[in-house]
Design an enzyme around this catalytic site. Structure first.
Site, PDB file in Angstrom:
ATOM      1  N   ILE A  14     -39.040  89.286  18.524  1.00 56.87           N
ATOM      2  CA  ILE A  14     -38.170  88.235  19.074  1.00 56.87           C
ATOM      3  C   ILE A  14     -37.352  87.591  17.954  1.00 56.87           C
ATOM      4  N   ALA A  85     -46.010  84.597  13.661  1.00 55.38           N
ATOM      5  CA  ALA A  85     -47.357  84.527  14.253  1.00 55.38           C
ATOM      6  C   ALA A  85     -47.963  85.914  14.254  1.00 55.38           C
ATOM      7  N   SER A  87     -49.335  88.226  16.915  1.00 54.65           N
ATOM      8  CA  SER A  87     -48.906  88.130  18.316  1.00 54.65           C
ATOM      9  C   SER A  87     -49.626  89.063  19.286  1.00 54.65           C
ATOM     10  N   THR A 132     -46.098  80.462  23.759  1.00 50.93           N
ATOM     11  CA  THR A 132     -46.299  81.471  24.801  1.00 50.93           C
ATOM     12  C   THR A 132     -46.867  80.860  26.084  1.00 50.93           C
ATOM     13  N   ASP A 133     -46.654  81.554  27.194  1.00 48.69           N
ATOM     14  CA  ASP A 133     -47.255  81.097  28.460  1.00 48.69           C
ATOM     15  C   ASP A 133     -48.778  81.299  28.475  1.00 48.69           C
ATOM     16  N   GLU A 134     -49.301  82.117  27.540  1.00 48.43           N
ATOM     17  CA  GLU A 134     -50.741  82.429  27.575  1.00 48.43           C
ATOM     18  C   GLU A 134     -51.612  81.206  27.314  1.00 48.43           C
ATOM     19  N   TYR A 157     -56.117  84.953  20.610  1.00 46.35           N
ATOM     20  CA  TYR A 157     -54.677  84.768  20.376  1.00 46.35           C
ATOM     21  C   TYR A 157     -54.181  83.498  21.042  1.00 46.35           C
ATOM     22  N   SER A 158     -54.461  83.361  22.346  1.00 51.17           N
ATOM     23  CA  SER A 158     -53.893  82.200  23.054  1.00 51.17           C
ATOM     24  C   SER A 158     -54.544  80.900  22.589  1.00 51.17           C
ATOM     25  N   LYS A 161     -52.617  79.975  19.496  1.00 53.46           N
ATOM     26  CA  LYS A 161     -51.287  79.444  19.820  1.00 53.46           C
ATOM     27  C   LYS A 161     -51.416  78.044  20.432  1.00 53.46           C
ATOM     28  N   ASN A 187     -41.954  89.214  26.825  1.00 57.85           N
ATOM     29  CA  ASN A 187     -40.630  89.733  26.490  1.00 57.85           C
ATOM     30  C   ASN A 187     -40.669  91.264  26.443  1.00 57.85           C
ATOM     31  N   LEU A 197     -47.403  97.022  25.667  1.00 59.50           N
ATOM     32  CA  LEU A 197     -47.402  97.940  26.816  1.00 59.50           C
ATOM     33  C   LEU A 197     -46.102  98.744  26.986  1.00 59.50           C
ATOM     34  N   ASN A 256     -49.097  95.757  36.061  1.00 60.49           N
ATOM     35  CA  ASN A 256     -48.953  96.726  34.958  1.00 60.49           C
ATOM     36  C   ASN A 256     -48.735  98.150  35.466  1.00 60.49           C
ATOM     37  N   GLY A 290     -62.048  90.013  28.587  1.00 58.42           N
ATOM     38  CA  GLY A 290     -61.515  88.713  29.021  1.00 58.42           C
ATOM     39  C   GLY A 290     -60.072  88.775  29.486  1.00 58.42           C
TER      40      GLY A 290
HETATM   41  P1  NAD Z   1     -44.090  89.962  16.298  1.00 55.90           P
HETATM   42  O1  NAD Z   1     -45.536  90.262  16.055  1.00 55.90           O
HETATM   43  O2  NAD Z   1     -43.175  91.064  16.703  1.00 55.90           O
HETATM   44  O3  NAD Z   1     -43.451  89.306  14.985  1.00 55.90           O
HETATM   45  C1  NAD Z   1     -44.115  88.340  14.236  1.00 55.90           C
HETATM   46  C2  NAD Z   1     -43.386  88.196  12.906  1.00 55.90           C
HETATM   47  O4  NAD Z   1     -44.066  87.185  12.144  1.00 55.90           O
HETATM   48  C3  NAD Z   1     -43.399  89.462  12.052  1.00 55.90           C
HETATM   49  O5  NAD Z   1     -42.116  89.682  11.504  1.00 55.90           O
HETATM   50  C4  NAD Z   1     -44.418  89.160  10.968  1.00 55.90           C
HETATM   51  O6  NAD Z   1     -44.155  89.834   9.741  1.00 55.90           O
HETATM   52  C5  NAD Z   1     -44.287  87.650  10.822  1.00 55.90           C
HETATM   53  N1  NAD Z   1     -45.517  87.032  10.308  1.00 55.90           N
HETATM   54  C6  NAD Z   1     -46.790  87.231  10.750  1.00 55.90           C
HETATM   55  N2  NAD Z   1     -47.659  86.522  10.003  1.00 55.90           N
HETATM   56  C7  NAD Z   1     -46.915  85.833   9.097  1.00 55.90           C
HETATM   57  C8  NAD Z   1     -47.231  84.920   8.070  1.00 55.90           C
HETATM   58  N3  NAD Z   1     -48.499  84.585   7.817  1.00 55.90           N
HETATM   59  N4  NAD Z   1     -46.232  84.380   7.349  1.00 55.90           N
HETATM   60  C9  NAD Z   1     -44.937  84.727   7.595  1.00 55.90           C
HETATM   61  N5  NAD Z   1     -44.575  85.625   8.538  1.00 55.90           N
HETATM   62  C10 NAD Z   1     -45.551  86.166   9.285  1.00 55.90           C
HETATM   63  O7  NAD Z   1     -44.086  88.776  17.345  1.00 55.90           O
HETATM   64  P2  NAD Z   1     -43.071  88.486  18.535  1.00 55.90           P
HETATM   65  O8  NAD Z   1     -43.509  89.222  19.723  1.00 55.90           O
HETATM   66  O9  NAD Z   1     -41.688  88.621  18.035  1.00 55.90           O
HETATM   67  O10 NAD Z   1     -43.404  86.925  18.783  1.00 55.90           O
HETATM   68  C11 NAD Z   1     -42.731  85.907  18.052  1.00 55.90           C
HETATM   69  C12 NAD Z   1     -43.229  84.559  18.509  1.00 55.90           C
HETATM   70  O11 NAD Z   1     -42.989  84.393  19.901  1.00 55.90           O
HETATM   71  C13 NAD Z   1     -44.735  84.366  18.315  1.00 55.90           C
HETATM   72  O12 NAD Z   1     -44.956  83.051  17.918  1.00 55.90           O
HETATM   73  C14 NAD Z   1     -45.315  84.631  19.707  1.00 55.90           C
HETATM   74  O13 NAD Z   1     -46.515  83.900  19.891  1.00 55.90           O
HETATM   75  C15 NAD Z   1     -44.205  84.109  20.593  1.00 55.90           C
HETATM   76  N6  NAD Z   1     -44.085  84.748  21.914  1.00 55.90           N
HETATM   77  C16 NAD Z   1     -44.056  86.112  22.046  1.00 55.90           C
HETATM   78  C17 NAD Z   1     -43.864  86.681  23.314  1.00 55.90           C
HETATM   79  C18 NAD Z   1     -43.791  88.173  23.522  1.00 55.90           C
HETATM   80  O14 NAD Z   1     -43.771  88.621  24.658  1.00 55.90           O
HETATM   81  N7  NAD Z   1     -43.720  88.981  22.483  1.00 55.90           N
HETATM   82  C19 NAD Z   1     -43.749  85.847  24.430  1.00 55.90           C
HETATM   83  C20 NAD Z   1     -43.813  84.460  24.249  1.00 55.90           C
HETATM   84  C21 NAD Z   1     -43.958  83.923  22.991  1.00 55.90           C
HETATM   85  O1  DAU Z   2     -47.179  86.296  27.902  1.00 55.20           O
HETATM   86  C1  DAU Z   2     -46.625  86.274  26.622  1.00 55.20           C
HETATM   87  C2  DAU Z   2     -47.404  87.200  25.716  1.00 55.20           C
HETATM   88  O2  DAU Z   2     -47.083  88.525  26.098  1.00 55.20           O
HETATM   89  C3  DAU Z   2     -47.109  86.964  24.243  1.00 55.20           C
HETATM   90  O3  DAU Z   2     -47.516  85.666  23.874  1.00 55.20           O
HETATM   91  C4  DAU Z   2     -47.830  87.997  23.381  1.00 55.20           C
HETATM   92  O4  DAU Z   2     -47.467  87.828  22.020  1.00 55.20           O
HETATM   93  C5  DAU Z   2     -47.405  89.375  23.851  1.00 55.20           C
HETATM   94  O5  DAU Z   2     -48.077  90.370  23.111  1.00 55.20           O
HETATM   95  C6  DAU Z   2     -47.679  89.550  25.352  1.00 55.20           C
HETATM   96  O6  DAU Z   2     -49.108  89.591  25.606  1.00 55.20           O
HETATM   97  P1  DAU Z   2     -49.753  90.623  26.641  1.00 55.20           P
HETATM   98  O7  DAU Z   2     -51.173  90.817  26.296  1.00 55.20           O
HETATM   99  O8  DAU Z   2     -49.410  90.259  28.042  1.00 55.20           O
HETATM  100  O9  DAU Z   2     -48.878  91.941  26.258  1.00 55.20           O
HETATM  101  P2  DAU Z   2     -49.297  93.483  26.074  1.00 55.20           P
HETATM  102  O10 DAU Z   2     -48.035  94.272  25.993  1.00 55.20           O
HETATM  103  O11 DAU Z   2     -50.328  93.663  25.010  1.00 55.20           O
HETATM  104  O12 DAU Z   2     -49.997  93.815  27.470  1.00 55.20           O
HETATM  105  C7  DAU Z   2     -49.288  93.662  28.707  1.00 55.20           C
HETATM  106  C8  DAU Z   2     -50.259  94.008  29.818  1.00 55.20           C
HETATM  107  O13 DAU Z   2     -50.535  95.432  29.766  1.00 55.20           O
HETATM  108  C9  DAU Z   2     -51.623  93.333  29.692  1.00 55.20           C
HETATM  109  O14 DAU Z   2     -52.108  93.029  30.992  1.00 55.20           O
HETATM  110  C10 DAU Z   2     -52.507  94.390  29.041  1.00 55.20           C
HETATM  111  C11 DAU Z   2     -51.934  95.696  29.556  1.00 55.20           C
HETATM  112  N1  DAU Z   2     -52.007  96.855  28.646  1.00 55.20           N
HETATM  113  C12 DAU Z   2     -51.581  96.697  27.358  1.00 55.20           C
HETATM  114  C13 DAU Z   2     -51.607  97.754  26.478  1.00 55.20           C
HETATM  115  C14 DAU Z   2     -51.151  97.582  25.039  1.00 55.20           C
HETATM  116  C15 DAU Z   2     -52.443  98.079  29.125  1.00 55.20           C
HETATM  117  O15 DAU Z   2     -52.819  98.232  30.301  1.00 55.20           O
HETATM  118  N2  DAU Z   2     -52.478  99.131  28.238  1.00 55.20           N
HETATM  119  C16 DAU Z   2     -52.076  99.026  26.938  1.00 55.20           C
HETATM  120  O16 DAU Z   2     -52.131 100.031  26.182  1.00 55.20           O
END
Ligand code: NAD
Ligand code: DAU
Length: 351
Positions: A14, A85, A87, A132-134, A157-158, A161, A187, A197, A256, A290
């Site tokens: 992001i 973070a 993540s 995050t919504d988590e 994780y949650s 956060k 996202n 996923l 999913n 969980g």
């Molecule tokens: P990501 O894992 O793709 O990226 C995280 C970034 O943070 C990486 O570039 C990593 O190098 C950097 N980082 C990690 N630890 C660090 C540290 N100690 N110091 C400095 N940099 C560090 O994560 P993302 O999916 O892009 O998520 C970004 C933010 O948005 C997070 O705070 C996450 O909780 C939040 N968020 C993510 C989603 C999602 O669906 N991915 C949804 C809602 C909120």
């Molecule tokens: O809701 C926001 C969150 O969404 C963010 O805060 C997190 O950083 C981000 O990773 C994401 O968390 P999820 O756990 O929802 O995302 P993930 O892609 O890991 O998993 C999505 C769903 O798919 C979840 O119900 C678990 C399931 N899953 C995931 C993987 C990796 C599978 O069934 N198989 C898989 O291999």
């Protein structure tokens, strides 16, 4: 430059979209991307802006308080957008402490550096925390997460956060820091690390590998295109009210298993495979410990108060996403082989 904005985690999924948006849309702002370049940080995500006059990269860890203090001073940081973070939920189950260190300790370090750098004029600076919504837990009986929904985090994780969100609000209350928090749903889109996923399935379908579906695939997530989240962050940063929380989501819930089947169908078409070929790769595996059943965001507040809404329907967003992964084989190869981690030394000439 009218502002010097520190964006943490800007090399991640992001963060890279937020950095690109801000660098390109606001040439009058200096954008300082601070990232530790963990396994999730990839500077190849930022090739389009690396030569921009208003863009600076700082490799630093938010666990390192001295490094943060010197970056605030060196770049005269006026505002923070904090995305760095750990993540990935599955990683938090196997190594919770890494999440405490970055998400909790690191966030408090960043708050402390901001408080120190902005002492005496806290009202002129914004600390924007991206969450995050988590943190709201798992929905079982219908309904949506509102900004007022009590926190009930269920995974390491949650929980980490949620703790970081509480610290941000505590600094606003105690020290009168100007803060804002947004909580977004799942996202998807370009630059998504293929441990999550959607990109994992795209990569595995491409390579005819098994598609691991946890449990029965009945868990529900609410998906938003990543560039729409970046637009929402821009909106909250500029129009959000200090002390407020904004939920961000797409009103776009999917089980999913339905997402996985959709990806199979679309990719069979794009790869010229017989219909049904990729669905055969679906493999039901042991459920995540969980595992939260359902997330669903009510994004009415940001829509009504700040005028933001998603620009893309899911069908368009998923097409763009699949096409991006198919067109960016090199990015995917570098990520899956680990060679993207050498890009920093190629670019900056040091380890
Ligand atoms: P990501 O894992 O793709 O990226 C995280 C970034 O943070 C990486 O570039 C990593 O190098 C950097 N980082 C990690 N630890 C660090 C540290 N100690 N110091 C400095 N940099 C560090 O994560 P993302 O999916 O892009 O998520 C970004 C933010 O948005 C997070 O705070 C996450 O909780 C939040 N968020 C993510 C989603 C999602 O669906 N991915 C949804 C809602 C909120
Ligand atoms: O809701 C926001 C969150 O969404 C963010 O805060 C997190 O950083 C981000 O990773 C994401 O968390 P999820 O756990 O929802 O995302 P993930 O892609 O890991 O998993 C999505 C769903 O798919 C979840 O119900 C678990 C399931 N899953 C995931 C993987 C990796 C599978 O069934 N198989 C898989 O291999």
């Amino acid at each position: 430059m009218s502002k010097s904005i520190l964006i943490t985690g800007g090399a991640g999924f992001i963060g890279s979209h937020v950095v690109q948006l801000f660098v390109e849309k606001y040439p009058e702002y200096q954008i300082v991307n601070l990232d530790a370049l963990t396994y999730a940080g990839n500077l190849e995500n930022l090739k389009s802006v690396e030569g921009a006059a208003n863009y600076i990269f700082e490799k630093a860890d938010i666990q390192d308080a001295d490094a943060l203090d010197s970056i605030f001073a060196k770049h005269n940081i006026t505002d923070v957008i904090h995305l760095a973070a750990e993540s990935h939920v599955d990683r938090s189950i196997s190594d919770p402490m890494a999440f405490v260190k970055t998400n909790v300790f690191g966030t408090v370090n960043l708050l402390n550096s901001a408080k120190k750098a902005w002492a005496g004029e806290l009202e002129n600076h914004l600390f924007y925390h991206v969450s995050t919504d988590e943190v709201y837990g798992s929905l079982h009986d219908g309904g949506f997460f509102l900004e007022t929904t009590p926190y009930d985090p269920q995974s390491p994780y949650s929980a980490s956060k949620a703790a970081s969100d509480h610290f941000v609000r505590a600094y606003a209350n105690t020290y009168k820091m100007k803060t804002v928090v947004s909580n977004c749903s799942n996202n998807y889109g370009p630059n998504h690390f293929p441990e999550k996923l959607i990109p994992l399935c795209i990569n595995n379908i491409k390579n005819s590998k098994p598609l691991p579906v946890y449990g029965k695939g009945e868990n529900v997530r609410d998906w938003l295109f990543v560039k729409d989240h970046a637009r929402a962050i821009d909106t909250v940063f500029h129009k959000g009210k200090a002390g407020e929380t904004y939920n961000i989501g797409g009103f776009n819930e999917w089980k999913n298993i339905d997402i996985v089947k959709l990806l199979c169908k679309k990719m069979d078409e794009k790869l010229g495979r017989e219909p049904g070929t990729s669905e055969k790769l679906i493999t039901y595996v042991t459920d995540r410990a969980g595992h939260d059943l359902r997330y669903a965001i009510d994004a009415t507040k940001i829509q009504k108060e700040l005028g933001w809404e998603p620009s893309l329907q899911f069908d368009e967003g998923i097409e763009i996403t699949i096409d991006w992964y198919l067109a960016n084989e090199e990015w995917l190869d570098h990520v899956t082989s680990g060679s993207y981690q050498e890009y920093y030394s190629e670019l900056y000439g040091k380890g």
